[in-house]
Design an enzyme around this catalytic site. Structure first.
Site, PDB file in Angstrom:
ATOM      1  N   ARG A 189      73.782  22.145  25.107  1.00  9.20           N
ATOM      2  CA  ARG A 189      72.699  21.337  24.538  1.00  9.20           C
ATOM      3  C   ARG A 189      73.117  20.812  23.177  1.00  9.20           C
ATOM      4  NH1 ARG A 189      67.487  25.160  26.255  1.00  9.20           N
ATOM      5  NH2 ARG A 189      68.092  25.318  28.451  1.00  9.20           N
TER       6      ARG A 189
ATOM      7  N   ARG B 148      70.778  29.482  18.253  1.00 12.12           N
ATOM      8  CA  ARG B 148      70.704  28.094  18.702  1.00 12.12           C
ATOM      9  C   ARG B 148      72.099  27.491  18.685  1.00 12.12           C
ATOM     10  NH1 ARG B 148      66.044  25.374  19.197  1.00 12.12           N
ATOM     11  NH2 ARG B 148      64.953  26.882  17.898  1.00 12.12           N
TER      12      ARG B 148
ATOM     13  N   GLU C  85      62.017  34.028  21.229  1.00 19.72           N
ATOM     14  CA  GLU C  85      62.081  33.731  22.662  1.00 19.72           C
ATOM     15  C   GLU C  85      63.424  34.150  23.266  1.00 19.72           C
ATOM     16  OE1 GLU C  85      62.638  29.926  25.591  1.00 19.72           O
ATOM     17  OE2 GLU C  85      61.747  29.557  23.621  1.00 19.72           O
TER      18      GLU C  85
ATOM     19  N   SER D 241      61.957  31.859  29.237  1.00 17.37           N
ATOM     20  CA  SER D 241      60.801  31.001  29.471  1.00 17.37           C
ATOM     21  C   SER D 241      60.646  30.874  30.980  1.00 17.37           C
ATOM     22  CB  SER D 241      61.027  29.629  28.825  1.00 17.37           C
ATOM     23  OG  SER D 241      59.844  28.876  28.791  1.00 17.37           O
TER      24      SER D 241
ATOM     25  N   ARG E 245      71.173  35.539  23.717  1.00 20.82           N
ATOM     26  CA  ARG E 245      70.053  36.091  22.952  1.00 20.82           C
ATOM     27  C   ARG E 245      69.840  37.562  23.271  1.00 20.82           C
ATOM     28  NH1 ARG E 245      65.477  31.588  21.482  1.00 20.82           N
ATOM     29  NH2 ARG E 245      66.948  30.041  20.685  1.00 20.82           N
TER      30      ARG E 245
END
Length: 424
Positions: free
Chosen positions: A261, A276, A348, A351, A389
């Site tokens: 990303r 991130r 987070e 999801s 994560r």
């Protein structure tokens, strides 16, 4: 993508959806474009009827030995106008398709209405935060201190927002992925898929990433290929343009992939550590279900993801996202947020979403029952979990005062060790 006729007939509902999602949706522009297209179609149909009539009159005139030249000229003129108008209608169709491709899914009635994350609703918590006799360090300090995380060389290789995992750090990443895949395939009934990490435009459009999120992804210049942002893309497209046997549903797939990303909208956010990154690894869970079973299957999918955190002994909470915080393709989303001791907050780590028929309509995935009735399937996806994560959560929650890191019991058979020693 929404069905055009349904969208046209329920504009008030979509206006309400836009308000709930806190976004601008130019329905007046849609109405004007749709009306112009329908007028053009009506005009072309009239011209085609006139052309057919002229063709019949030409045939009669020739049979009667009469001069058909004026009729032929009229028919040619009508044909030229029809060709031009058909091209104009095709342009309208493309513009309407582009408009509808940018309209997000309608939230389920159980989703809380809110402008953003502040209106998310905590559903439950599991476990307790670990207690330390020292001030816990952030994961980047723990990793660098143990010699298993290297940002400097990653920057030399690729630039900012990349990391090199070294020695036991690389082994821990691999152990986590294998552990997750083993649990989901052996105990939760998912079939493992190892897909390509490059995906085409049709796959990204079908899942809802394109055209809206092009800036968030990496495109390979001169090709129709993109680096995958999530295995949700590949797993959706695994059955793209297919009609499934409704009796086989749900179909449950999982995949480990690297994900890429650009983080175009994340400038200045989470610049330290690996929260991130441009590249990260993830184990994705995915389901194709009948519409009547999808919300039960969503709860089951969430429980599958939770079980990984529970086995790792990581404190977490489950949050139901509000309309203003949920994803573009989702009708309902739960986030799993893991506790990070250094920040004394939850972040987070997964999801989990039910997209209902939003993706299957874009991807042309139906299911057919023995009765012969066919309908769009519902698609569900969730991280089970984001490996990087989870890696950083293990470092933060299992760090020791001497700089070593204890290995959660569930990972010891994969690591062949009960700790990562401090750097000598």
């Amino acid at each position: 993508m929404h069905d055009l006729e349904f969208f046209r007939s329920h504009l008030d509902r979509f206006a309400e959806m836009a308000r709930a999602r806190n976004l601008a949706l130019d329905l007046d522009a849609f109405r004007a474009l749709d009306a112009e297209r329908r007028r053009a179609i009506t005009g072309v149909e009239r011209l085609k009827a006139e052309r057919n009539q002229a063709s019949e009159e030409i045939a009669r005139a020739k049979k009667a030995g009469q001069d058909a030249a004026p009729l032929i000229a009229r028919m040619k003129e009508a044909s030229a106008t029809i060709t031009a108008e058909d091209a104009r209608i095709a342009e309208f169709d493309a513009r309407l398709r582009d408009f509808l491709l940018r309209v997000p899914n309608v939230p389920h009635s159980s989703v809380p209405v809110g402008a953003g994350a502040e209106q998310n609703v905590e559903v439950r918590r599991w476990g307790r935060p670990p207690e330390f006799a020292f001030e816990p360090r952030p994961h980047w300090e723990v990793g660098e201190r143990a010699g298993i995380l290297d940002f400097g060389r990653a920057a030399k290789i690729a630039g900012a927002r990349f990391a090199v995992y070294r020695g036991a750090g690389a082994r821990l990443e691999r152990a986590l992925a294998n552990f997750m895949l083993d649990v989901h395939t052996r105990e939760h009934g998912y079939t493992e898929i190892l897909p390509p990490f490059l995906v085409n435009t049709d796959s990204l459009t079908g899942v809802g990433q394109l055209p809206k999120f092009a800036a968030d992804m990496f495109h390979l210049e001169g090709t129709d290929l993109w680096l995958t942002p999530t295995a949700e893309v590949e797993l959706t497209s695994y059955h793209r343009d297919e009609t499934l046997d409704a009796g086989r549903l749900p179909i449950k797939l999982c995949a480990w992939t690297a994900c890429f990303r650009s983080e175009a909208g994340a400038a200045g956010r989470d610049t330290r550590g690996i929260l991130r990154q441009h590249q990260f690894q993830k184990v994705e869970l995915f389901k194709f279900t009948r519409p009547d079973q999808s919300y039960d299957e969503l709860e089951s999918l969430v429980a599958n993801a939770e079980s990984i955190l529970q086995r790792l002994g990581l404190h977490y909470r489950v949050v139901l996202l509000s309309t203003g915080d949920m994803g573009f393709a989702s009708a309902k989303t739960y986030d799993l947020e893991v506790w990070l001791p250094s920040a004394k907050t939850f972040r987070e780590i997964s999801s989990c979403s039910n997209c209902e028929a939003f993706q299957s309509r874009r991807s042309a995935i139906r299911a057919k029952a023995k009765s012969g009735k066919s309908e769009f399937v519902h698609t569900l996806n969730g991280s089970g979990l984001a490996v990087g994560r989870t890696w950083l959560a293990v470092l933060e929650n299992y760090q020791q005062a001497d700089g070593s890191i204890a290995i959660p019991e569930a990972l010891r058979p994969y690591m062949h060790a009960d700790s990562i020693p401090a750097a000598s």
